[in-house]
Every structure is written in structure tokens, then in C-alpha cells.
Design an enzyme around this catalytic site. Structure first.
Site, mmCIF file in Angstrom:
data_model
loop_
_atom_site.group_PDB
_atom_site.id
_atom_site.type_symbol
_atom_site.label_atom_id
_atom_site.label_comp_id
_atom_site.label_asym_id
_atom_site.label_seq_id
_atom_site.Cartn_x
_atom_site.Cartn_y
_atom_site.Cartn_z
ATOM 1 N N PHE A 24 2.991 2.028 7.223
ATOM 2 C CA PHE A 24 3.219 0.630 7.169
ATOM 3 C C PHE A 24 4.231 0.447 5.936
ATOM 4 O O PHE A 24 4.087 0.803 5.137
ATOM 5 C CB PHE A 24 1.552 -0.350 7.095
ATOM 6 C CG PHE A 24 2.453 -1.382 7.253
ATOM 7 C CD1 PHE A 24 2.416 -1.899 8.360
ATOM 8 C CD2 PHE A 24 1.974 -2.461 5.835
ATOM 9 C CE1 PHE A 24 2.904 -3.408 8.538
ATOM 10 C CE2 PHE A 24 2.364 -3.714 5.892
ATOM 11 C CZ PHE A 24 2.709 -4.712 7.436
ATOM 12 N N GLY A 25 5.117 -0.216 5.980
ATOM 13 C CA GLY A 25 6.363 -0.579 5.742
ATOM 14 C C GLY A 25 6.219 -2.206 5.625
ATOM 15 O O GLY A 25 6.394 -2.354 6.438
ATOM 16 N N TYR A 26 6.504 -2.536 4.247
ATOM 17 C CA TYR A 26 6.443 -4.196 4.246
ATOM 18 C C TYR A 26 7.578 -4.435 2.883
ATOM 19 O O TYR A 26 7.859 -5.735 2.692
ATOM 20 C CB TYR A 26 5.308 -4.815 3.668
ATOM 21 C CG TYR A 26 5.256 -3.944 2.683
ATOM 22 C CD1 TYR A 26 4.251 -2.746 1.860
ATOM 23 C CD2 TYR A 26 5.385 -4.518 0.807
ATOM 24 C CE1 TYR A 26 3.576 -2.008 1.102
ATOM 25 C CE2 TYR A 26 5.283 -4.145 -0.186
ATOM 26 C CZ TYR A 26 4.529 -2.838 -0.367
ATOM 27 O OH TYR A 26 4.268 -1.881 -1.738
ATOM 28 N N GLY A 27 8.706 -3.417 2.773
ATOM 29 C CA GLY A 27 9.596 -3.924 1.854
ATOM 30 C C GLY A 27 10.891 -2.880 2.315
ATOM 31 O O GLY A 27 11.104 -3.628 3.950
ATOM 32 N N SER A 28 11.249 -1.993 1.590
ATOM 33 C CA SER A 28 12.831 -1.756 1.619
ATOM 34 C C SER A 28 12.061 -0.894 2.831
ATOM 35 O O SER A 28 13.165 -0.360 3.779
ATOM 36 C CB SER A 28 13.310 -0.777 0.870
ATOM 37 O OG SER A 28 12.729 -0.449 0.107
ATOM 38 N N GLU A 99 9.526 6.480 -3.352
ATOM 39 C CA GLU A 99 8.435 5.852 -3.915
ATOM 40 C C GLU A 99 7.687 6.325 -4.997
ATOM 41 O O GLU A 99 6.738 5.751 -5.168
ATOM 42 C CB GLU A 99 7.463 5.495 -1.998
ATOM 43 C CG GLU A 99 7.952 4.914 -1.508
ATOM 44 C CD GLU A 99 8.618 3.839 -1.152
ATOM 45 O OE1 GLU A 99 8.313 2.849 -1.747
ATOM 46 O OE2 GLU A 99 9.272 3.665 -0.290
HETATM 47 C C1 SIN Z 1 6.946 -1.014 1.529
HETATM 48 O O1 SIN Z 1 8.585 -0.506 2.064
HETATM 49 O O2 SIN Z 1 6.485 -0.040 2.106
HETATM 50 C C2 SIN Z 1 7.471 -0.604 -0.192
HETATM 51 C C3 SIN Z 1 7.714 -0.744 -0.950
HETATM 52 C C4 SIN Z 1 9.599 0.028 -0.462
HETATM 53 O O3 SIN Z 1 10.007 0.574 -1.212
HETATM 54 O O4 SIN Z 1 10.016 -1.651 -1.261
#
Ligand code: SIN
Length: 187
Positions: A24-28, A99
Site C-alpha cells: 500500500f502506497g500513500y505518499g510518493s 525508503e
Molecule cells: C509511501 O509512499 O507509501 C511511503 C512514503 C513515501 O515514500 O513517500
């Protein structure tokens, strides 16, 4: 816990016998997809809120002038929308390096748009990592993001690209949109 989480993550989950797993990704990870995937689906996780509370020394800032990037903070009743990718476990060799600035892989339940569930992994930078910055007023966060820049580019680009992706996904992330508004009003 040390800032570099690569070794911690390598020992966290046993992937033997597993051909693919949901991430699951929530940011970049939503908008910078520099890894191979087998399938992608919009999804959400429950009990978490996205916050720009994690410091970035390696991508969107420097050790002298860290940027601020997204992490997840526990919020009972909260929902965080993002993008789920079904990946081969070998993808984590790359993603653990990307990460590495404080993020650990946690197991989580994902809900897809059709209401079905799957178990997956999510990178979270918890409050005990050395570069966690924590809460600050959104106007102050915007001021920090406006000036920070690092090897992956300006911190503001991270924020703007994420805000655009969240609109497409239909995530009402008032925290992200409020920082975006402060950034735009200053530019
Ligand atoms: C994510 O995107 O899920 C983790 C945080 C990031 O890499 O910005």
C-alpha cells in the site's frame, strides 16, 4: 532506532514461498512508481491518517536542512486512501533502499474499492525514528517544505504531486490540501 532501516526491514517479514504481495502506497509511492508491479488498484487502510511529520535528509532535503515527507499516524476511525500494488517480494530490495530514511514495513489490511479485503505491507516512519519531526502547524510545515530541496528534487514537488494524485483518488486529505494552499499562497 537508527535512521537507516534497510537491515531492520530485511529481517521483518519472511517471504519464502510467497510469489506476490500487496504493497500500500500513500505518499510518493503513489506517483513515483519506479518498481515493477503485477497489478495496481486504488485501496484504503483504516485507523491511519497521512501527516507530513517525517524528516527527509536523503530525498527532499539534506541533513542540514531536512524536508518533510508523509508518514502515517494512528487515528482511530480514520481512513487513508492510496494505491495498492501487487509486487514480487524481490521489489523490496529496491524499495527498502528508497525508503531507508526511517520507514519500516508493517503488515496491514487493505480495502479495495469494491469492498474486498487483502493483507499487505505498508512503509511507516514511526515516532521513534531519529529523523521524525512530528506535529507542527500546517503553515510552518508549508514554510519548511517551500525551502527544502534534496537529491530527488524540491520538497514542494513531492507535496504538489501527492496532492494531485490524492484528488484523482478522491482522498479528502485536508492536511495535505491545507499545506498545499499555504504553499500556493506564498508563491
Ligand atoms: C509511501 O509512499 O507509501 C511511503 C512514503 C513515501 O515514500 O513517500
Amino acid at each position: 532506532m537508527s535512521t537507516d532501516t534497510i537491515e531492520h526491514n530485511r529481517n521483518r517479514q519472511d517471504f519464502s514461498g510467497i510469489e506476490s504481495i500487496w504493497l500500500f502506497g500513500y505518499g510518493s509511492l503513489i506517483y513515483k512508481v519506479d518498481f515493477p508491479f503485477l497489478e495496481q488498484r486504488p485501496a484504503s487502510i483504516q485507523g491511519w491518517a497521512r501527516r507530513f511529520w517525517q524528516g527527509s535528509h536523503d530525498h527532499r532535503g539534506t541533513p542540514e536542512a531536512p524536508g518533510r515527507v508523509a508518514t502515517l499516524i494512528e487515528q482511530p476511525g480514520g481512513t487513508c486512501k492510496g494505491m495498492a500494488f501487487r509486487v514480487s517480494p524481490s521489489v523490496f530490495e529496491h524499495l527498502d533502499v528508497r525508503e531507508k530514511n526511517g520507514y519500516l514495513r508493517f503488515s496491514t489490511a487493505l480495502t479495495f474499492e469494491n469492498g474486498s479485503y487483502a493483507q499487505g505491507l505498508v512503509y511507516i516512519a514511526t515516532a521513534d525514528n531519529e529523523v521524525f519531526l512530528g506535529h507542527a502547524p500546517e503553515a510552518d510545515i508549508a514554510r519548511q517544505i517551500a525551502t527544502a530541496t534534496g537529491p530527488s528534487g524540491p520538497n514542494s514537488e513531492y507535496l504538489f504531486r501527492l496532492a494531485e494524485s490524492l484528488r484523482t483518488l478522491g482522498d479528502e486529505c485536508t492536511h495535505t490540501f491545507s499545506i498545499e494552499a499555504f504553499l500556493k499562497s506564498d508563491s
